[in-house]
Scaffold this motif. Structure first.
Motif, PDB file in Angstrom:
ATOM      1  N   GLU A 125       0.817  -1.212   0.000  1.00 28.22           N
ATOM      2  CA  GLU A 125       0.000   0.000   0.000  1.00 28.22           C
ATOM      3  C   GLU A 125       0.852   1.265   0.000  1.00 28.22           C
ATOM      4  OE1 GLU A 125      -2.421  -3.286   0.979  1.00 28.22           O
ATOM      5  OE2 GLU A 125      -0.620  -2.673   2.025  1.00 28.22           O
ATOM      6  N   ALA A 126       2.128   1.138   0.417  1.00 30.79           N
ATOM      7  CA  ALA A 126       3.006   2.313   0.496  1.00 30.79           C
ATOM      8  C   ALA A 126       4.452   1.895   0.250  1.00 30.79           C
ATOM      9  CB  ALA A 126       2.888   2.977   1.868  1.00 30.79           C
ATOM     10  N   ILE A 127       5.242   2.877  -0.131  1.00 30.64           N
ATOM     11  CA  ILE A 127       6.674   2.679  -0.325  1.00 30.64           C
ATOM     12  C   ILE A 127       7.400   3.731   0.493  1.00 30.64           C
ATOM     13  CG2 ILE A 127       8.589   2.897  -1.962  1.00 30.64           C
ATOM     14  CD1 ILE A 127       6.753   1.695  -4.094  1.00 30.64           C
ATOM     15  N   ALA A 128       8.347   3.279   1.316  1.00 33.31           N
ATOM     16  CA  ALA A 128       9.241   4.191   2.025  1.00 33.31           C
ATOM     17  C   ALA A 128      10.568   4.140   1.284  1.00 33.31           C
ATOM     18  CB  ALA A 128       9.413   3.760   3.483  1.00 33.31           C
ATOM     19  N   THR A 129      10.985   5.292   0.811  1.00 36.80           N
ATOM     20  CA  THR A 129      12.203   5.319   0.008  1.00 36.80           C
ATOM     21  C   THR A 129      12.931   6.637   0.212  1.00 36.80           C
ATOM     22  OG1 THR A 129      13.088   4.901  -2.206  1.00 36.80           O
ATOM     23  CG2 THR A 129      11.057   6.211  -2.073  1.00 36.80           C
ATOM     24  N   LYS A 135      10.575   8.134  -8.420  1.00 39.13           N
ATOM     25  CA  LYS A 135       9.196   8.062  -7.936  1.00 39.13           C
ATOM     26  C   LYS A 135       8.171   8.053  -9.068  1.00 39.13           C
ATOM     27  CE  LYS A 135      10.514  10.004  -3.522  1.00 39.13           C
ATOM     28  NZ  LYS A 135      11.926   9.905  -3.762  1.00 39.13           N
ATOM     29  N   ASN A 136       8.573   8.417 -10.264  1.00 36.80           N
ATOM     30  CA  ASN A 136       7.659   8.412 -11.413  1.00 36.80           C
ATOM     31  C   ASN A 136       7.228   7.003 -11.800  1.00 36.80           C
ATOM     32  OD1 ASN A 136       7.664  11.224 -11.719  1.00 36.80           O
ATOM     33  ND2 ASN A 136       9.611  11.125 -12.823  1.00 36.80           N
ATOM     34  N   SER A 137       8.011   5.998 -11.392  1.00 39.88           N
ATOM     35  CA  SER A 137       7.666   4.617 -11.748  1.00 39.88           C
ATOM     36  C   SER A 137       6.756   3.954 -10.705  1.00 39.88           C
ATOM     37  CB  SER A 137       8.947   3.796 -11.931  1.00 39.88           C
ATOM     38  OG  SER A 137       9.716   3.838 -10.750  1.00 39.88           O
ATOM     39  N   ILE A 138       6.376   4.708  -9.676  1.00 42.43           N
ATOM     40  CA  ILE A 138       5.507   4.172  -8.624  1.00 42.43           C
ATOM     41  C   ILE A 138       4.049   4.451  -8.995  1.00 42.43           C
ATOM     42  CG2 ILE A 138       4.884   4.305  -6.180  1.00 42.43           C
ATOM     43  CD1 ILE A 138       7.814   5.171  -5.643  1.00 42.43           C
ATOM     44  N   PRO A 139       3.211   3.416  -9.026  1.00 45.14           N
ATOM     45  CA  PRO A 139       1.791   3.631  -9.367  1.00 45.14           C
ATOM     46  C   PRO A 139       1.119   4.626  -8.417  1.00 45.14           C
ATOM     47  CG  PRO A 139       2.321   1.293  -9.328  1.00 45.14           C
ATOM     48  CD  PRO A 139       3.523   2.010  -8.792  1.00 45.14           C
TER      49      PRO A 139
END
Length: 164
Positions: A125-129, A135-139
């Protein structure tokens, strides 16, 4: 009235920063909440006791072993436990942080450094990065959290964690 208890899981490749993030979050939460942590050891490589000590000898018998002292209780088990079993054992917590165990039906934060592993995208549900990941490749349906801002991750947990 039953106390509200929240659970969330963290996932990601080895050495992505999962343990460090969980540690930072736990240190902040423990000031006001009872925190429990479950860590998965899929390769069974963690070492918990020292050969020759009594608890090691007891565990080598195949028995379930509990070591208790004035400051802690440690439970060594040879049996695989479900999430429900572990929750029943720990029982007294406000927030449960789980590292790994991707099959558990919990809201999940993936941790990535340097590159995004798209194989995780189907069940998080989330990405911590950090800044190193594009970040453009994250849905759009996946929240983006700052890996270096544990308070932001905690806010997300309070909004999205599962009641257990």
């Amino acid at each position: 009235m039953k106390k509200r208890r929240l659970a969330v899981a963290f996932t990601g490749p080895s050495n992505s920063g999962k343990t460090t993030l969980i540690e930072k979050i736990a240190k902040l939460l423990i000031k006001e909440y009872k925190v429990a942590i479950i860590k998965n050891d899929p390769k069974d490589k963690a070492k918990f006791d020292i050969e020759g000590k009594d608890s090691y000898k007891f565990f080598q018998t195949g028995a379930e072993v509990v070591v208790t002292s004035p400051t802690r209780t440690t439970y060594f088990s040879h049996r695989k436990k479900s999430l429900e079993d572990i929750i029943d054992m720990v029982n007294d917590f406000d927030i449960l942080l789980v590292e790994g165990l991707k099959t558990l039906p919990l809201p999940r934060i993936a941790v990535f450094r340097n590159s995004l592993d798209e194989s995780y995208l189907g069940y998080i549900e989330a990405i911590a990065t950090d800044e190193s990941v594009d970040k453009n490749s994250i849905p759009e349906n996946i929240d983006i959290l700052d890996l270096n801002n544990p308070n932001q991750v905690i806010e997300w947990i309070f909004k999205n964690a599962k009641e257990v």
